[in-house]
Design a protein around this motif. Structure first.
Motif, mmCIF file in Angstrom:
data_model
loop_
_atom_site.group_PDB
_atom_site.id
_atom_site.type_symbol
_atom_site.label_atom_id
_atom_site.label_comp_id
_atom_site.label_asym_id
_atom_site.label_seq_id
_atom_site.Cartn_x
_atom_site.Cartn_y
_atom_site.Cartn_z
ATOM 1 N N PRO A 104 -1.323 -8.928 -2.015
ATOM 2 C CA PRO A 104 -1.428 -10.040 -1.606
ATOM 3 C C PRO A 104 -0.358 -11.321 -2.150
ATOM 4 O O PRO A 104 0.008 -11.986 -1.452
ATOM 5 N N ALA A 154 2.671 -11.461 -0.093
ATOM 6 C CA ALA A 154 2.495 -11.708 1.223
ATOM 7 C C ALA A 154 3.193 -12.984 1.652
ATOM 8 O O ALA A 154 3.548 -13.775 0.997
ATOM 9 N N GLY A 165 -1.266 -15.451 1.805
ATOM 10 C CA GLY A 165 -1.277 -14.485 0.756
ATOM 11 C C GLY A 165 -2.800 -14.777 0.082
ATOM 12 O O GLY A 165 -3.585 -14.088 -0.534
#
Lengths: 328, 328, 328, 328
Positions: free
Chosen positions: D298, D301, D305
């Motif tokens: 994450p 991301a 995120g």
């Protein structure tokens, strides 16, 4: 950041600037405006002031091209023989929907007689229910063009479908993005490909920053002719009017952006009794124009009849806002 | 429903009317206003037009005494030598909080020099945090009274605690109910027991109907001198200003009630840059007055400094709203 | 910041700490909790760890005493023989208003038979209209006390007027602050002077931070026994239910504060059909309790009948939340 | 109103019904569903029960085809080998955006290992700023199709542009309409022309009725496979989470419509800490499924995120909702 190229910068000079930016792994966006190339860069970087660059602006806000910092003097947008913004006020009025050729022509005559110069009328209708009247479509575009040819009024209509942008831009003088489509980004990008002025209405729950970013989509796609429109936001007050006119958005927008800002009091009100006081407030707060619904016979309107002014009320509105204009 | 007794109706005639209503198991509320007794009845009933009754009004709205139907001609409220409402505009200005005797006196002098006739200054402060400055309290009331004696300015302050209503009403000319206390019903009832004019501010998420019902509490408790105040509502837009000024509330209220309606642009804005355009919009939309924060030295204010005008800005505000007044 | 004194710190040690703080021109707030003195300081300062100090906590949030940082282990509040918080769930149920002695007693019997241990019933009613039933008042307090004596049920009621706090605290086991009074600071301060547990309901448009600051008022005035209650917020959705239950507030509050958090699904819903699913959601999201309206005969209730559960529905609610409790 | 034709009604019988309706100047909408023709009529009229008609339903709500009255038994939607609705729960999870082939494949493997059967991943990204990553586009569609072929996972993605509906429906198993496009009616109509199941997300300020009318657009254009998705609404609380999850919308929707209702806790939360408690609340309130963002990493991301779960958190979510499912 924004890089403004000189008017006489040549292709090579531009290419060098773009290459320098790309070297830092950022993709620049270049648009043409008033004969100059403007380059928008998302993020902060070092830019060498190479030949052909007029100025480099460090704009930290997420919106760049629309920001007042980029153009402190403000923008006046040309719509054929008319102008809006920077001290020039424009009133746009007309029926919610274009219903028939006759209704359109009758509306146009009333507007002419009142001195209004731009007629609004939707031919593509975004309706909450699939069972409601969806508008006349392409045939309506032809009627609008015809109205302009016969009366000299400029014409304005909403566009909702990316596939209609091109044909609509060939028939009318101003395209409108409705509140529901403010974040329909493919539509915004398509509107960036034409040069027709665009009225971008604020979504009913869009923040002011989101409105500016939506406008940035159109500008960064190539069309600098954007007019912002406040038309009421959705709040807990659902009984007294349809939406809450965000009058404070006008001075806030005027500070943040160089684009003209107009107000649609009709959709905020949802009933014609409030249209005049809201219009007066908008003018006093500094709006550059109004977008008002008027129908030759509101009680028989196919849509939004309750909020459409009677012709005599539009006449009254014009009388009442006139003395306020110089003080707005 | 509303029963208006004749000016010269005697006690016996009144008692008969009240008894007739009670026979139908409804408890009437009787108040005195301009020498007449007005009886408010919640619900619909048959009322015999006995002797002493001037008129019977069938008001279906939940608010009765405050409704425009009850008094179509509108109300103008007397505040000592001044008036507000029904065409008479009143500007109230001054610091958010009364901080010291010197700050209060300096504020008063500035206001006098600008032609302002009523000074606002809070001595009881409703603060979100218990650790913030809570106001000067009773000592502040004495300073306000002293200011009036020395300068001739009328004085206005907020009251929050039922136990302070009486003493506050003995020291100032206008009492204010803050947005947080709009539905503090015990406070409203206590304010009904004095005759001092009351500014009732709309709660940040109160509907217009709830505001009118809150005013109805004060009137039905005996005090007809209520001024309503729109000061911005809470919406999703939390970045551009503190609250969204609900400009549409002005014309809606003017239609629903006979009471004067003023606007507090300072609390809606939350920053001084917006105060002037919001004030102009309010005047153009028909407001009967403004309640504006001004501080001799805003950067040193103990509360709400960012939204307080500099003295020169208040002067500018007065200049800019003047030409709008006749057109509001 | 927070200074926690040791349990056996003496008066002199405490005075030295307070004096040191005051030297820096900050007024400390000292309260007693579980035999210790806790000192709250608004702002950041240097504090010398003198004798008697157990620990010094640097809490930057505007709320100090209620913050989870101050008491990471969470708080369980004692209400006579019961507890709430920190894994102990409490169901409070009963009629919206106490209407008559019989209605109260009948409600109590139903609750007993269902295993509910605390009965709610308002005797002071905050009603939007001055013409609506305003509650039984002091007489109602006596009935509630009597109910406890006869049934063993604990009793809970709302208090609105600062002048009623003392007497109410002598008659009932839990005091409630309604949504409309969440920011009635004089009331909060008065509630800080008693030790009776207080249910503090979130205002319909209060942010989570404002709710915590309101609780901070009660704690900093001396009463540590506060239970927070989410009861729905006001949004644009006004047709499907009365208020929007902010289910996300539960986990957010649990992270920010050590106080117990309960949910009132009845006022959020506004109609009884939604009470069970909302209750289940609240339990699954981690609520420490529920405050539910049940009436022996909802169709005849004097207030909020539509949202009051029938006795059999409360029974169903209890059955349905039971399996969720261990997973909440 | 709704007319349901018998399964073996022939063309002539259908035409007679349609002709009878048109005679009353109302344009009927006919769709196919489970082998039957269903005719939706906006408005109230007399309909003769001619041959071939199974039943006539008098549905007064503005939404007809989606209404629970039309199909009291509820709808379960088939997605290839899977089902959702009517007691069958479906978990959809995956990254916000499809970033690269590797990221997509890694996500798919994690999902497989956790027993998830449908992967979400956007290839067309509606971003507030034109300068943000706009998605992989058509190339992303190919990757998704490839993922299904290699892993057996079904795949789901958002579609924003009418011109992409056809190709997207050829590549993925579920199409998603994002909150910003809930009232992009041309897009909804285009989605009515395919049979691919559609997840229709509620606009951030859409009422429940508007959501149902948006679904009605898709059904009345020919596609009965619509799944509604609550994903949080915009309110004044902007600090604690991104949007306010409207948990009450679930039971309200379940009562008004026969369509499955799922919840996207990730977009409501805006941060991953709230995703699990919101998911549990949704399941307890009766949701038919969840749409959750999970990213292999994450913190890296390209979008959203902060609200994407770590793989281990998705595993925990699955464990925690399991015991609630039978009680939702």
């Amino acid at each position: 950041m924004i890089v403004v190229m000189e008017k006489d910068a040549d292709r090579q000079e531009l290419d060098e600037v773009l290459a320098n930016i790309r070297k830092q792994n950022i993709e620049p966006v270049a648009i043409e405006e008033e004969g100059k190339t403007i380059i928008a860069i998302n993020g902060k970087m070092e830019i060498e002031k190479t030949k052909g660059i007029e100025k480099i602006l460090d704009i930290s806000k997420p919106f760049k091209l629309v920001s007042r910092e980029r153009k402190p003097e403000g923008t006046s947008i040309k719509i054929r023989n008319l102008e809006i913004g920077n001290g020039t006020f424009l009133l746009i009025a007309g029926p919610c929907s274009l219903e028939t050729r006759d209704q359109a022509m009758e509306s146009a005559k009333i507007l002419k007689s009142l001195g209004v110069k731009v007629m609004r009328a939707s031919v593509f209708k975004p309706r909450s229910s699939p069972y409601s009247f969806q508008g006349m479509g392409i045939e309506g575009l032809r009627i609008l063009k015809n109205i302009r040819e016969m009366t000299g009024l400029l014409v304005e209509t909403e566009v909702m479908d990316v596939r209609d942008v091109k044909i609509a831009s060939e028939h009318v003088d101003i395209l409108r993005v409705g509140a529901r489509n403010m974040q329909n980004y493919d539509l915004l990008k398509e509107l960036g490909k034409v040069k027709t002025p665009v009225i971008l209405k604020r979504g009913i729950s869009a923040t002011i920053e989101e409105l500016l970013l939506a406008a940035e989509y159109i500008l960064s796609s190539g069309n600098p002719n954007v007019i912002l429109c406040e038309r009421g936001i959705r709040t807990f007050e659902t009984k007294s009017y349809r939406n809450t006119l965000d009058i404070g958005a006008i001075p806030v927008l005027k500070r943040l952006t160089h684009l003209p800002v107009i107000v649609d009091p009709s959709h905020a009100a949802g009933n014609r009794e409030l249209v005049i006081p809201l219009s007066k407030a908008a003018v006093a707060a500094g709006a550059d124009g109004l977008l008002v619904e008027m129908h030759p016979d509101p009680d028989k309107a196919w849509s939004d009849g309750e909020q459409s002014l009677f012709p005599r009320q539009l006449s009254q509105l014009i009388d009442e806002i006139k003395p306020l204009m110089q003080h707005g």
